[in-house]
Each structure stands twice: as structure tokens, then as C-alpha cells.
Design an enzyme around this catalytic site. Structure first.
Site, short mmCIF file in Angstrom:
data_model
loop_
_atom_site.label_atom_id
_atom_site.label_comp_id
_atom_site.label_asym_id
_atom_site.label_seq_id
_atom_site.Cartn_x
_atom_site.Cartn_y
_atom_site.Cartn_z
N PRO D 66 0.78 -1.25 0.00
CA PRO D 66 0.00 0.00 0.00
C PRO D 66 0.81 1.30 0.00
CG PRO D 66 -0.75 -1.50 1.74
CD PRO D 66 0.53 -2.06 1.19
N LYS D 174 5.38 8.04 -12.79
CA LYS D 174 3.98 7.68 -12.61
C LYS D 174 3.18 8.82 -11.96
CE LYS D 174 0.39 4.84 -10.97
NZ LYS D 174 -0.13 3.79 -10.10
#
Lengths: 299, 299, 299, 299
Positions: D66, D174
Site C-alpha cells: 500500500p 507515474k
């Protein structure tokens, strides 16, 4: 509480330490810069051989450092060195006056508490003039008891001492305030310039807004438009005052805090972008009210 | 200057006209709404059969209308009707208290001047309470002589009378102020909420910022966070006060002015977008400090 | 539809008129500048003594003017002069290729319709190169029938002819597009610069984003970072292309439209402020991709 | 390179691991959730007793976690546990597919390098559908040699494999891309809504902008306005797709990166504020194109 260890003796820390000396405190001083150290020793402070040595012999430790990582490593130590919380006597009060991220302040306070020590985050405002005059503002985070205990030394160095809440609250309150200040400064600048663009006299417009619902600290004390007020940076080529680079630092801390708490701060985020652009254009060392020129320049 | 034509007798204009009656002026009143007209006639005003009829018999004409197009057509006339400037006696003073675009104000002032008439733009703030109490703020644009002449009637209706500059300057100063107010309100809201998100007490944080460099009118008089201050809309479900829809209107005028003068107003423009979103979400009739909920709501 | 009146023969209108001449149309030309007029007459157009004279003798009227007020006064006339809609023959098709505010376009279309005339707003994009090559894009507003009728002349001057909707829709669609373009340009600039600030190669980053979900027209055709693409303004000192001043004009029209429709455009409004600041810093005549420098400059 | 340790088997990691199994790799799987683990074991993966046990017996380690803190503690260990870099065999290739902060990626890569290990940051996009279909996009940071070595496994799981630069560059690229995506989404939403507010058909306007200079990925693949495109979340009540909460996470990472590099990202910062507001209003689990409703709702 007569002996104070003071670590970090730069433009702000130096005069703060000297004020403690003048008030009768025994000040054990340390700074990595020998020149800075010499300066306060000449004023009556005692030179300590290291930060930990200063702290180990003090009732109160006061630190004034550039960023959270310095505060963490000084108080908590690292692989090579012990930290202040490892060496101080029981009951020593720890006061960090640096402006740093709230997370670091809370973390150091927790670690201190685990050793039975009280830690206060007490970032200041008021600039070098306030440091010299002993009229700084301190915004403190920590327990009621610690805040009470800190009154003595803080009142020597400052004129306004606020208690914002528990550990870290001092840092949070300061960056909330400074984020808001940046918004006031940008908003006031664009409003005055729009008035000028429509032919209004900035003095007259400023007077009107000052006593109306647009009233704010920048109109009262720090008008960004040249020649509206005397004795402010805008009337002195934007020299002195609070540097753009420092506002960029504080706005960075505010955005770090906003990320941590998942808060939305559209105005503060926009102010940061405008100030970063302004700094990148060569204005980092000028007063932060020079953001007025972003709106005023004619191509 | 004893006879005043008062045209536009809504929530603001009605009580303003009544205050003139109470101060001994002969007020010839007109409004398209017979109900509004009846209300001031009951208080002692004289009903005029039309706006021009009222104006033709007056020393001073005061108008309070919704937008620039109404002010243009009433003063200048149109294909069907004469305008006020076509019918008034020489020396009649024209005072428009509407909040409208600066361009319309300047245009009407020019046309009036071409007929030898003085026209003042005198937008008000202070809300319906101020209108009733006679404590409004007037921000005026027009010549020194006309401003001087207008003192009598304006002082009856208001407590603060500013002279911002020549024709249109009143409108410009008012929207500069209200644009700045919106920035203060949004900036203060996001700063307080970020503090709350970090566990601070909004009362304590507000107290600190109020007396620090984040100090501004909203912290002094109109805190947007519920239960920080008494007797403000935020502590009363955001009822009353200054409606979001009115702030959207004023921010629209500010952006119109920014386009006219090719000014950059990043904060004001952002505030407008946030307020339009807020209004579109069903908050148009609530107080403008309810923008706080944009930051506060939890999903 | 063989005779075309062409009014407004500047950098765009001149080459457009010449393309009609080359395609065999009889072009009756007019411009307030005799030099501009001479230029197209040399290419085979016929000089008209006035705009109305040109229009009165034409099947199609094409106009290319700076702003809404010029379009209004030319088509509708004023106190001194008749307008085009007062002098043209029944069935004359009116095509305005200017980029102007939507409200003016709708108003002129309404007035034309009241006289039984079809009016199309057909703003162009593609720059002077596209005007010369006959590859412009036209975005049209008007009835289906008028749009059908206009195909002949528009296809001579352009390569892409869109029908956005009824009267004014061409202007609205164009400014929606150009507002979005400005957002793409600023967003792409700040994203690439953030990559550079982290040590990435802007060519590599641009290639990745171009084929990913960040893909947009500026990455495909007009990269704002110097030396990423060949033959774009950023690799040529930001010369040529689409000037900052023109983007400021279009963003002004977009904000005017947003005010009219009470729309919220936070990104478009922010782009406008950044472009106005950029223009005020002396970049008005440079290509609009030079906004990249706002993020890139090092102080 | 036949044996892969796969750690983190959630909605994304699960199907990615299964694709490796199907392609003939021996997959040693671990997840703190036994249910997630069971799911991939049923598809042919081998259950490992711990992350380190899986990694110790593998040629390639792939992680899907995560946040940065999980990646740091898994690879580097903590006071209680060894890290992956402490237990793997020489020559093991480490690939982290999590989307995390660039600083953590760079730090783990450095620590791995100090042990002679190659570490690649390879965040993915393409969603759960792309994970199942093996058509993900990977944006990688790391050495040329490591990138070369990773081709085998990445090509099984993805369709587009980019090499953005050295360590951390995958994460930076990204978040630059996703920050830009958020700007495209907001900018496109406000542009389409402004068109609608002026009476335009959003389908027609979208078609025009798509092939004009406003063209961007959201118009091509993911129109935010309901009923303009089929099979996109906006035409399905904003269900599915890429959740607002995930965009808020990525925008948080982008702002963290901007703070680290002292970059100015006014559009990205504004998009973050608007998305946080949107999430706080209860839209966190809806598709990120639902930001359109911020502009569209009528009060």
C-alpha cells in the site's frame, strides 16, 4: 530552573540566548559554528564542548535548528551519537523553538515522554528584530504543566506566549497562521493592483479596505504596495523583513501538514506555487511582500 | 437639498428611504413593486407615479437597483422611455447606491456629465441591519464637489462614508474589498479546518491567529467555524448574514473588472470558482461563511 | 454563391481572402488599412469603397475582426452608419470568422434573423500558416441550413469544419477548447518540470506520458520543454506559434463566458491568472508554450 | 529466473501473481491475509510461510504494497525482523510494483545496492482489469541491466513496459503522469460543463475538442460527462474505474514529490484540493471522473 542549555545560535538563537544571559540565567551554549558560539560567549554565555554536554548540565534545554531532521537527530541521537533525551537529568524541561514539521515534533515529544521528560514545541515569530528586543511570539504545544514551567524563560525572550494544545500543536498553529498570512499577502496584493489598474490611489484603497471587511494584518502592518506605508519592506525595495525563501519553507511545512491530515487547502497550495515561482525568478532573498510584483510588473 | 427621489425600495432601499424621512427629508419614492412602495409610504414617504416623475421634482436622486443594466436604462433611458438625466432639473445630484460593474458606473457618470450633472457611484455594505440602523458604509466615486454635496444624505443613512476617487472608483473599491473578503473567508476556513484535522481546538487556534500575522476581519467579526464566536451565522446554522449568492454576484463583478483592466487575480478567481460550486450544491441562500463546510465535511 | 465580400484583411483575413480568389470566387475586399487592401487586390481581389458597399453586392459576407464591439458595429451600424444587415440583399449569407464573445455573436445573429438573414459565427484556429495553406479549422454556430450553405467557402479556406450548434455555439466551443488547451499546456509544463527537478529526462518522461493517461495535444504536437520535439516554438526560443497575448485574449473570453453562464472554471481561471502574470513580465509576444519558463527558471 | 516470490496479493497483486503461474513460473506467494493467499494458491502458486521465506528461495522478488512505509520495512527490516535484502541470495532481482513516494523508492534502492542487489521501482497502471488481462503498464526506475533482466516477468503481467530512468524514476514518472491526468480530468470537466451551461450538446463539444488542440486522454477514453461515451464510469453512475480515494492518494504523492524538489505545481495542487473536497463530500469510493459533478450540480 536557572541553568539553560542553548543549542543553535544563529540569527535568531544568538540574540535569544543573550537575552537569557542578561536576565540572569546561566547559559551553556553550543553551536557547530565556532563564530556563532564566540559571539554569545562574549556576551556572557558559557561555551559547552557539545550539545549533549550542555544539555546534561542544564535545567532547561532550548534548541533553535533549521529542520525536523536536525531536531530528531539531536534529541533522539543516531547510530553514532546519543541524543539529548539519553543524557539529560530527570526533570529537565526540553523546549524546541525551531519551525519544523508537526510530525517530527510529535515524534520527539513521544520519545521524550517515554523517558519521563516533558518536551515543548515552541516555534517563534517576530524575526531577528524581535529576537534582539525580546518581543518574540511563541506558539507552544505540550502539556499544561510543561507550558507553565516554560513561562519563565519564554517571557524573557518573548512578549506573547500562546498555548495551542498538546505536543505538536505549536507547530501546527504556527503553520496554519503562516499559511493564512501568505494568503492575506497574495490576496491583498492582487486586490490593490486591480484597484491601481482601474486608476485608484493605492493609499486611498488601502485605507478603505483596512477598516472594511477586507481588513487584515498586511493592510495594518505590512502593505505590499510601495509607498503606501512608511518603514515597511515594500517602501524600501523589499529589503529586510521575512524572506521569500522562508515563506516558501513555511508553505512547504503547511502542505506537508495538509498531506498528513488529508486536508484541502486550495488557497495555501496556490500561494505556495506562486511563491515558489517567485523564488525561482530570483526573489528568494527579498521580503515576502515582493509577491506584489508578480501582479504589478508591466511587460 | 431637502427633497430626495428614492427609487428602488427593496430590503436595502426601503429602510434607507425611511431613515431619510425620519431625518426630515421630503422623500418622493418609487418602486415597480407596489408592496415595497406602500411600505415606505406608510412611514411617511410620498408616492411618485414613476421614477422620472420622482426625479424631476427632487434635489437629490438616490437609486438602489440590482444590476448595471437597470442603472443604465433608468438613468439614460431607452427607445421607449426618457432617462433620469433627461428630466431632472439643473443642479440635481445623482447618487447610485447599487453594487454594479464599474464600466456601467463610469458610463452613466460620463453621460450625466455631458448634461452638466454630477453623478456619484456609492455602493453600500453593512446589510439590511445596517440599512435599518443607519450605519451603512458608503464607498463613493465622483468629483470632490459632488462628494461634498452628498455628505448630508449619506450621513443620515450611513456611519462610514469613503471617497475612493473619481467616477466608478466607488464600485471598484467595493469589489476589490469584497474580493479580498472572499479570500480571507476561504483562507481562514481552510486554515482553521487544517488545525482541527490535526486535533487543535478551533477556538484556541482562532484566538492565536487573530492576534498574529494571520489576523483578519473574519477572525475578528465573523468566524466561519461553528461555535467559535457567538452571534455569527456559523453558530446559527449559517442563516442570515451575507448570502452565498450575493458573494457570487460580487465575485462575478470582480472578475468582470479584472478582465476589463487585464489584471491577474488568482486568489479572487479561485474564490469565485469555489463559491459557484458551493452555490450549485444548494447553498446559495445560506451565509457566505458556510464555505467552511467545503473543507469540513466528512464523506 | 459566387461573389464574396471579405472585410478584415490582416494576417489571417488576407490569406483567407486570397484562397477564395484562387478558388475562383469573385472577392470584393475591404479593410481600413489601404496597405492590407492593396495586398489582396494584387492577388486578384476587387477593392470595394466601403464594407457596406462590398456587402451590398455579395452573395456571402465574410468578416475577420478583432473584437465583439467591431463585429456589432459593422453588422448592426451605429448612430452615424448603417450596418451590413441594413444593406445586404435578401438571402445573403453572413459569416463572421472573428473570435469574439459569445454574447455579441448571439446578439448579431438575432438582429440578422429579425431581418430574415442567416448569420454564422465561425471562429477559426490554425494560425497564419493554416490561413495561407487553406487548412484552418472552423467551429461554427448557426442553423443547419446556413451551415450547409457555408460549406463551399469554408472548405476552400479550411480543412476541418465543425458545427457546434445554434447561434453563438461556434464561439462557445472555440473558447471551451482554448481554455482547455491552456490547462493542458500549464499542467503539462508543471508535470515535465517536476520530473526534471527529480532528475528525469524530459524526452523520456514526455514519451511515457504521451502514450499513458496523461496524453494530450501538447505532448503530441507542441511540447513546451525545449529540445524535446523538433520544429516547435519551445525548440526555437519560443518564437512564432500562438502568442501569449492571444491566449490571454481567449482566456479573457472564456472567463467572460463563465460569468455569463455562472459556470465554475477553477483551472481555466487559474490559467488566465498565470498567463496574465507571464504577459506582464514581458512575454506577451512569445509563444504561449513559454509558460514553461514560469516553472523552470532558477533564481 | 524461474522462481518468483510474490508478496502482496490484493486486488492487483493477486491476478498479477496468477498470470505468472499461468506463464509457467514457480510462484512462492505470501500475504498477511490468508484469504488472499488461498486464492492464488488455488490457482497454482505455492504458499510461503513468510515474506522473507518466499524471497530467500526466489530468483525474482515482486512486491505490491500500500505505501512507502510498508515497502521500507519489508525490504529493510526493522528492530524485530530482518528485511528482504538481508535474506535473499546474491543476484536476486527485486521489483517493487507498489505506487509509493519517490524518496522511499530511492532509499530502498540505495540500501539494496549497498548489499550488491538490484532494485527496480515499477509502479503499474491499468487497474484490476489490466491486472487480470496481463495488459498493465509498468513505469520502471533502475539500472539498464536490471531493467533488461526484468523484461521476462513484466512482459507476462503487462503490455507496456517503460524505463523512466534510474532508481525512483518509475515512481516520479507515474505521479507526474497521474497528476497530469487529474488536471486533464478537471479541466475537461469544467470545459464541457461551461459548454452545457451555454446550451451546447456535450457530445458535439467533446467530438470537436477531441480532434482539436484540447484533445486529451479523458476525451478519447474516459469522458466525465454522463452519456457521451458508452462503457465508461460516467455512463454507469460513476461506478468502477479508478476511485477518487486512489486519485487523492496519488495526488498526495505528487505533492510530496513537489515539496521534495521544491517544484511549483499550481494545477496539480488545485486538483488535489478539489479531489479532497470531493472525497470529503462522500465520493471517495466513486470513479474519479465523478469530479464532473462538482461543476454540474444545480443547487
Amino acid at each position: 530552573m536557572n541553568t539553560v542549555a542553548f543549542i543553535g545560535l544563529g540569527n535568531m538563537g544568538g540574540p535569544m540566548a543573550v537575552n537569557l544571559v542578561k536576565a540572569g540565567y546561566t547559559v551553556k551554549a553550543f553551536d557547530l559554528s565556532q563564530a556563532a558560539l564566540n559571539h554569545v560567549v562574549e556576551q556572557g554565555a558559557m561555551q559547552a564542548p557539545s550539545a549533549c554536554a550542555a544539555a546534561a548540565a542544564a535545567d532547561v534545554v532550548i534548541t533553535m535548528l533549521p529542520a525536523g531532521k536536525h531536531v530528531r537527530s539531536l534529541y533522539l541521537g543516531d547510530e553514532q551519537n546519543k541524543g539529548i533525551i539519553d543524557v539529560v537529568a530527570d526533570g529537565t524541561l526540553l523546549i524546541d523553538c525551531s519551525t519544523i514539521d508537526a510530525e517530527s515534533a510529535r515524534f520527539v515529544a513521544e520519545q521524550a515522554k517515554a523517558k519521563g521528560l516533558e518536551f515543548i514545541d515552541a516555534p517563534v515569530s517576530g524575526g531577528t528584530a524581535g529576537a534582539a528586543a525580546g518581543t518574540l511570539t511563541f506558539i507552544c504545544g505540550g502539556s499544561d504543566a510543561a507550558f507553565e514551567q516554560a513561562q519563565g524563560v519564554l517571557n524573557v525572550m518573548g512578549a506573547n506566549i500562546f498555548h495551542a494544545g498538546g505536543p505538536g500543536a505549536g507547530q501546527v498553529a504556527k503553520i496554519c497562521n503562516n499559511m493564512l498570512l501568505s494568503v492575506l499577502m497574495v490576496g491583498t496584493s492582487e486586490s490593490i493592483q486591480m484597484g491601481i489598474d482601474h486608476g485608484l490611489d493605492p493609499k486611498v484603497l488601502s485605507e478603505i479596505m483596512k477598516v472594511s471587511s477586507g481588513g487584515n494584518w498586511t493592510l495594518d502592518k505590512y502593505n505590499p504596495c510601495p509607498d503606501v506605508m512608511e518603514n515597511v519592506p515594500s517602501s524600501n525595495g523589499y529589503q529586510g523583513g521575512f524572506m521569500v525563501d522562508l515563506m516558501v519553507k513555511d508553505l512547504g511545512l503547511s502542505q506537508e501538514a495538509a498531506l498528513l491530515s488529508n486536508s484541502s487547502t486550495p488557497m495555501g497550495a496556490l500561494a505556495r506555487s506562486l511563491y515558489v515561482n517567485h523564488a525561482r525568478q530570483g526573489n528568494g532573498k527579498r521580503d515576502f511582500s515582493s509577491i506584489f510584483e508578480q501582479f504589478n510588473k508591466k511587460g
